[in-house]
Design a protein around this motif. Structure first.
Motif, mmCIF file in Angstrom:
data_model
loop_
_atom_site.group_PDB
_atom_site.id
_atom_site.type_symbol
_atom_site.label_atom_id
_atom_site.label_comp_id
_atom_site.label_asym_id
_atom_site.label_seq_id
_atom_site.Cartn_x
_atom_site.Cartn_y
_atom_site.Cartn_z
ATOM 1 N N GLY A 10 0.779 -1.233 0.000
ATOM 2 C CA GLY A 10 0.000 0.000 0.000
ATOM 3 C C GLY A 10 0.807 1.278 0.000
ATOM 4 N N HIS A 11 2.130 1.223 -0.044
ATOM 5 C CA HIS A 11 2.903 2.466 -0.073
ATOM 6 C C HIS A 11 3.370 2.754 -1.496
ATOM 7 C CE1 HIS A 11 6.416 -0.196 -0.002
ATOM 8 N NE2 HIS A 11 7.103 0.839 -0.447
ATOM 9 N N ARG A 12 3.668 3.995 -1.751
ATOM 10 C CA ARG A 12 4.050 4.451 -3.076
ATOM 11 C C ARG A 12 5.560 4.329 -3.258
ATOM 12 N NH1 ARG A 12 2.569 9.071 -2.295
ATOM 13 N NH2 ARG A 12 4.562 9.861 -1.652
ATOM 14 N N ASN A 13 5.990 3.847 -4.415
ATOM 15 C CA ASN A 13 7.397 3.852 -4.796
ATOM 16 C C ASN A 13 7.582 4.961 -5.823
ATOM 17 O OD1 ASN A 13 8.033 1.621 -3.253
ATOM 18 N ND2 ASN A 13 7.510 0.198 -4.891
ATOM 19 N N GLY A 14 8.345 5.982 -5.474
ATOM 20 C CA GLY A 14 8.619 7.047 -6.419
ATOM 21 C C GLY A 14 7.715 8.242 -6.239
ATOM 22 N N MET A 15 7.784 9.135 -7.214
ATOM 23 C CA MET A 15 7.135 10.429 -7.141
ATOM 24 C C MET A 15 5.692 10.381 -7.656
ATOM 25 S SD MET A 15 8.806 13.760 -8.699
ATOM 26 C CE MET A 15 8.461 15.320 -7.989
ATOM 27 N N VAL A 16 4.860 11.280 -7.165
ATOM 28 C CA VAL A 16 3.496 11.433 -7.655
ATOM 29 C C VAL A 16 3.566 12.197 -8.970
ATOM 30 C CG1 VAL A 16 1.257 12.455 -7.185
ATOM 31 C CG2 VAL A 16 2.572 11.482 -5.325
ATOM 32 N N LYS A 17 2.931 11.680 -10.026
ATOM 33 C CA LYS A 17 3.003 12.320 -11.339
ATOM 34 C C LYS A 17 1.794 13.219 -11.559
ATOM 35 C CE LYS A 17 5.656 8.585 -13.109
ATOM 36 N NZ LYS A 17 6.253 8.005 -14.247
ATOM 37 N N GLY A 18 2.012 14.309 -12.273
ATOM 38 C CA GLY A 18 0.930 15.221 -12.622
ATOM 39 C C GLY A 18 0.540 16.163 -11.503
ATOM 40 N N ARG A 19 1.395 16.310 -10.489
ATOM 41 C CA ARG A 19 1.107 17.185 -9.352
ATOM 42 C C ARG A 19 2.337 18.006 -9.007
ATOM 43 N NH1 ARG A 19 -3.011 15.297 -10.601
ATOM 44 N NH2 ARG A 19 -4.471 14.038 -9.439
ATOM 45 N N SER A 20 2.121 19.189 -8.447
ATOM 46 C CA SER A 20 3.200 20.004 -7.902
ATOM 47 C C SER A 20 2.647 20.717 -6.680
ATOM 48 C CB SER A 20 3.713 20.995 -8.939
ATOM 49 O OG SER A 20 2.703 21.901 -9.295
ATOM 50 N N GLN A 21 3.528 21.309 -5.895
ATOM 51 C CA GLN A 21 3.076 22.002 -4.696
ATOM 52 C C GLN A 21 3.844 23.301 -4.526
ATOM 53 O OE1 GLN A 21 3.825 19.818 -1.091
ATOM 54 N NE2 GLN A 21 5.812 19.127 -1.801
ATOM 55 N N THR A 22 3.202 24.227 -3.863
ATOM 56 C CA THR A 22 3.800 25.513 -3.562
ATOM 57 C C THR A 22 3.304 25.970 -2.201
ATOM 58 O OG1 THR A 22 4.187 27.731 -4.409
ATOM 59 C CG2 THR A 22 1.980 26.847 -4.709
ATOM 60 N N TYR A 29 1.121 24.391 2.633
ATOM 61 C CA TYR A 29 1.404 23.907 1.284
ATOM 62 C C TYR A 29 0.108 23.600 0.576
ATOM 63 C CZ TYR A 29 6.409 23.641 1.950
ATOM 64 O OH TYR A 29 7.714 23.967 2.144
ATOM 65 N N VAL A 30 0.073 23.909 -0.726
ATOM 66 C CA VAL A 30 -1.107 23.654 -1.541
ATOM 67 C C VAL A 30 -0.682 22.820 -2.744
ATOM 68 C CG1 VAL A 30 -0.876 25.843 -2.781
ATOM 69 C CG2 VAL A 30 -3.074 24.723 -2.707
ATOM 70 N N LYS A 31 -1.487 21.798 -3.068
ATOM 71 C CA LYS A 31 -1.189 20.897 -4.172
ATOM 72 C C LYS A 31 -1.907 21.397 -5.414
ATOM 73 C CE LYS A 31 -2.275 16.764 -3.088
ATOM 74 N NZ LYS A 31 -2.506 15.347 -2.798
ATOM 75 N N ARG A 32 -1.209 21.314 -6.572
ATOM 76 C CA ARG A 32 -1.747 21.833 -7.818
ATOM 77 C C ARG A 32 -1.667 20.769 -8.910
ATOM 78 N NH1 ARG A 32 -0.463 27.507 -10.369
ATOM 79 N NH2 ARG A 32 0.182 27.892 -8.250
ATOM 80 N N ASP A 33 -2.685 20.725 -9.764
ATOM 81 C CA ASP A 33 -2.683 19.839 -10.922
ATOM 82 C C ASP A 33 -1.855 20.502 -12.011
ATOM 83 O OD1 ASP A 33 -3.199 18.043 -12.915
ATOM 84 O OD2 ASP A 33 -5.361 18.308 -12.911
ATOM 85 N N THR A 34 -0.870 19.783 -12.576
ATOM 86 C CA THR A 34 0.023 20.404 -13.551
ATOM 87 C C THR A 34 -0.629 20.595 -14.915
ATOM 88 O OG1 THR A 34 0.951 18.245 -14.066
ATOM 89 C CG2 THR A 34 2.116 19.557 -12.462
ATOM 90 N N LYS A 35 -1.660 19.808 -15.235
ATOM 91 C CA LYS A 35 -2.315 19.963 -16.540
ATOM 92 C C LYS A 35 -3.225 21.180 -16.566
ATOM 93 C CE LYS A 35 -2.155 15.184 -17.958
ATOM 94 N NZ LYS A 35 -2.904 14.002 -18.352
ATOM 95 N N THR A 36 -4.064 21.338 -15.560
ATOM 96 C CA THR A 36 -5.044 22.427 -15.556
ATOM 97 C C THR A 36 -4.567 23.643 -14.767
ATOM 98 O OG1 THR A 36 -6.157 21.554 -13.604
ATOM 99 C CG2 THR A 36 -6.947 20.804 -15.740
ATOM 100 N N GLY A 37 -3.634 23.448 -13.836
ATOM 101 C CA GLY A 37 -3.163 24.555 -13.007
ATOM 102 C C GLY A 37 -4.068 24.853 -11.825
#
Length: 57
Positions: A10-22, A29-37
């Protein structure tokens, strides 16, 4: 690609794709979708960043 045993635990290996944070002006911290912003989620429980989500510059 190699995986970290045990698989299926149940744990993740590697980075979450399609997301960024600022950071917001309040320090959360706020999470953002990289496709739509669009902003998706704000971490209000603590001032630490989301795990596995890349940071914007």
């Amino acid at each position: 690609m190699a995986t970290n045993p045990p698989s299926g635990d149940g744990h993740r290996n590697g980075m979450v794709k399609g997301r960024s944070q600022t950071r917001t002006s309040s320090g959360n911290y706020v999470k953002r979708d990289t496709k739509t912003g669009r902003f998706m989620d704000v971490k209000s429980s603590s001032k630490t960043p989301f795990k596995g989500v890349r940071k914007e510059k």
